[in-house]
Design an enzyme around this catalytic site. Structure first.
Site, PDB file in Angstrom:
ATOM      1  N   GLU A   1       0.778  -1.240   0.000  1.00  0.00           N
ATOM      2  CA  GLU A   1       0.000   0.000   0.000  1.00  0.00           C
ATOM      3  C   GLU A   1       0.812   1.295   0.000  1.00  0.00           C
ATOM      4  O   GLU A   1       0.587   2.180   0.837  1.00  0.00           O
ATOM      5  CB  GLU A   1      -0.981   0.013   1.183  1.00  0.00           C
ATOM      6  CG  GLU A   1      -2.039  -1.057   1.081  1.00  0.00           C
ATOM      7  CD  GLU A   1      -3.108  -0.949   2.159  1.00  0.00           C
ATOM      8  OE1 GLU A   1      -2.958  -0.131   3.087  1.00  0.00           O
ATOM      9  OE2 GLU A   1      -4.117  -1.679   2.059  1.00  0.00           O
TER      10      GLU A   1
ATOM     11  N   GLU B   1      -6.213  -8.101   0.053  1.00  0.00           N
ATOM     12  CA  GLU B   1      -6.961  -7.831   1.281  1.00  0.00           C
ATOM     13  C   GLU B   1      -8.431  -7.580   0.954  1.00  0.00           C
ATOM     14  O   GLU B   1      -8.754  -6.878  -0.001  1.00  0.00           O
ATOM     15  CB  GLU B   1      -6.414  -6.604   2.015  1.00  0.00           C
ATOM     16  CG  GLU B   1      -5.004  -6.747   2.545  1.00  0.00           C
ATOM     17  CD  GLU B   1      -4.548  -5.513   3.307  1.00  0.00           C
ATOM     18  OE1 GLU B   1      -5.421  -4.710   3.724  1.00  0.00           O
ATOM     19  OE2 GLU B   1      -3.331  -5.340   3.492  1.00  0.00           O
TER      20      GLU B   1
END
Length: 562
Positions: free
Chosen positions: A317, A421
């Site tokens: 991320e 995720e």
């Protein structure tokens, strides 16, 4: 989680009679003259011999006990994933289990034993055979909150120190100092994930796990980086051995970079981004990240590692949507080139890039014809004010209608695409999910980072829309939404539909990793709790629900070539 204290049983000394000699002293045979009688050596030194014998006996017994006593990682008991009391002693806030005492150092010579007779399930090949990515789906979970701390996953690790300003792993380790921080984290690492964790994941039909790791695990820290070095790396090695023992494959991922690649607490340090942010220091941190990545990759080249770690997350991320795209693109290309310089062409794990929250369409044509390169996207409804406000019915079918097409399109126009995720959550109520002291969008208590910096108040109204869901009592209360006892059968059915439609959609690409395997306080983010509560199937390979069950079957869509 129950903690077993490893204790040696009390040892009772058994004393024997003093050694004596009943034999007469012998004359000197080299002389014809009889000498005065002499005591034997044993008789003259019997006290010293007795003391030495006792010492040797105690040493031998101690060594035997050390060999026979099981190390903590061999325990097989596991707690309910939804109770923080299992992770912490509620009476005094102190951890109750002894730490690992036999961790093996993770070096470039470390190996993982792999057996051709072990496979996690009948749908998955043994570890010594290739997993056919793109033909068989990844079905996995994240081991989040283990080797890189997150307050919302394990609040008990942070709550004794929040009043002193702790908000992330950086501030926690800085407050505690090197010795206490190491002890605190060692106890957490030894208990949050055990061998039984991997066994349970195997038994649920999963085939992969994703393990986040902070850069500090690899040592060589700067003066202003108070993290605990090295320790979590050794626990990673133990985790890889457990994975191999149960036939599970692992995606190891660098989850936190020097300076923080996104400014969120799960990078290790919340606040300002100090990575590729246009400053000299940011560029230095970018290069440091590549060096840490290279070091970690070299460790994963040992015997057996190629079978157990077939995927490698280059960086979790990075907030590319807040950074200069040209700079981050060059960084990705350099990082992947360095990766293949280490592994060699056609060898080593898949490289996995995160989309940086730009959206999958922004990566079409990026680094074409690369050697086993995949794109990772994290799909959540709850951080988008428009999606979090949808009715439950619309949320359940959204993955079938939108995310499935996104996966198909990205696979065609970028290449292999996976979801690293996702969760069952449809609100952001989980304690500390958005950060310590930040609040939630759901109930209108969320304060943006900009407003926190200026002392203002967020102007957004609560995301909860009771009128859209029948004015259910307590619907807009985060306290109720976090409590499993509040969930009605209707809501559990919705959670089942929403979770399984996501799985269906994400398997239009390479597959998925659920976030997370468990939490202390919120069942919507816990795979184990979801199974126990009935909204996640007990076998990931045989799911009764999904898009077809909602009359939203996923069809292969024609993808234009423009």
């Amino acid at each position: 989680m129950p903690r077993e204290m490893v204790e040696a049983s009390n040892h009772e000394d058994h004393h024997t009679k003093p050694i004596t000699s009943s034999s007469p002293s012998y004359p000197n045979t080299h002389s014809d003259t009889l000498l005065p009688p002499r005591r034997s050596f044993v008789a003259r030194n019997r006290k010293l011999i007795l003391i030495g014998a006792v010492i040797l006996t105690l040493g031998a017994v101690s060594a035997l006990i050390a060999l026979l006593v099981k190390k903590p990682w061999y325990k097989t008991s596991s707690s309910s994933s939804s109770s923080s009391d299992d992770h912490q002693n509620p009476a005094n806030g102190e951890f109750t289990n002894s730490t690992f005492k036999g961790l093996q150092r993770f070096t470039d010579q470390s190996s993982v034993p792999v057996s051709s007779s072990i496979r996690c399930n009948d749908y998955t090949p043994p570890l010594d055979q290739p997993f056919l990515y793109g033909q068989q789906p990844i079905r996995g979970v994240n081991l989040g909150g283990w080797l890189l701390l997150e307050p919302f996953i394990t609040p008990s690790v942070f709550e004794p120190f929040i009043a002193q300003g702790v908000i992330d792993e950086y501030s926690l380790t800085k407050l505690l100092g090197p010795e206490k921080a190491r002890e605190h984290l060692d106890k957490h690492y030894a208990n949050w994930v055990t061998e039984d964790t991997f066994k349970r994941l195997r038994d649920l039909g999963l085939n992969h796990v994703r393990i986040p790791l902070g850069f500090w695990a690899l040592g060589e820290l700067a003066a202003d980086e108070p993290y605990v070095p090295d320790l979590s790396l050794d626990y990673l090695l133990q985790g890889l051995k457990w994975a191999a023992q149960y036939g599970l494959r692992v995606m190891v991922e660098l989850h936190g970079a020097p300076g923080s690649q996104n400014g969120w607490n799960h990078s290790g340090k919340a606040g300002k981004i100090g990575w590729l942010d246009g400053t000299v220091e940011g560029d230095i941190n970018g290069q440091r990240t590549i060096e840490y990545m290279k070091k970690l990759l070299k460790l994963l080249q040992g015997p057996g590692m190629e079978h157990v770690t077939p995927m490698f997350g280059i960086l979790n991320e990075p907030a590319i949507f807040m950074l200069e795209r040209n700079r981050t693109d060059k960084w990705y290309m350099q990082a992947f080139e360095e990766m293949r310089n280490i592994t060699g062409a056609g060898r080593g794990p898949w490289g996995v890039l995160h989309d940086g929250f730009l959206g999958l369409s922004q990566w079409e044509g990026f680094m074409p014809n690369s050697d086993r390169l995949a794109l990772d996207v994290h799909q959540y409804l709850i951080f988008d004010y428009n999606l979090i406000r949808l009715t439950r019915k619309d949320q359940a079918k959204f993955p079938c209608d939108v995310w499935s097409e996104d996966m198909q399109s990205s696979t065609a126009k970028f290449g292999p695409t996976l979801v690293g995720e996702f969760s069952s959550a449809t609100n952001d109520c989980a304690t500390y999910l958005n950060g310590i002291g930040v609040g939630s969008r759901w109930d209108g208590t969320f304060v943006s980072e900009e407003d926190r910096a200026t002392g203002g108040e967020d102007a957004e109204e609560p995301a909860c829309q009771p009128a859209k869901n029948g004015h259910i009592e307590g619907y807009c209360s985060c306290q109720q939404q976090n409590r499993v006892g509040y969930y009605t059968q209707e809501y559990r059915k919705f959670l089942s539909d929403f979770t399984q439609t996501q799985m269906d959609a994400f398997e239009q690409g390479m597959g998925w990793f659920y976030w997370n395997f468990k939490t202390e306080t919120n069942a919507l983010w816990s795979y184990f709790d979801g199974v126990e509560q009935g909204w996640i199937p007990k076998d990931a390979n045989n799911r009764p629900g999904g898009c077809t069950a909602l009359n939203r079957p996923i069809h292969a869509r024609a993808v234009d070539d423009k």
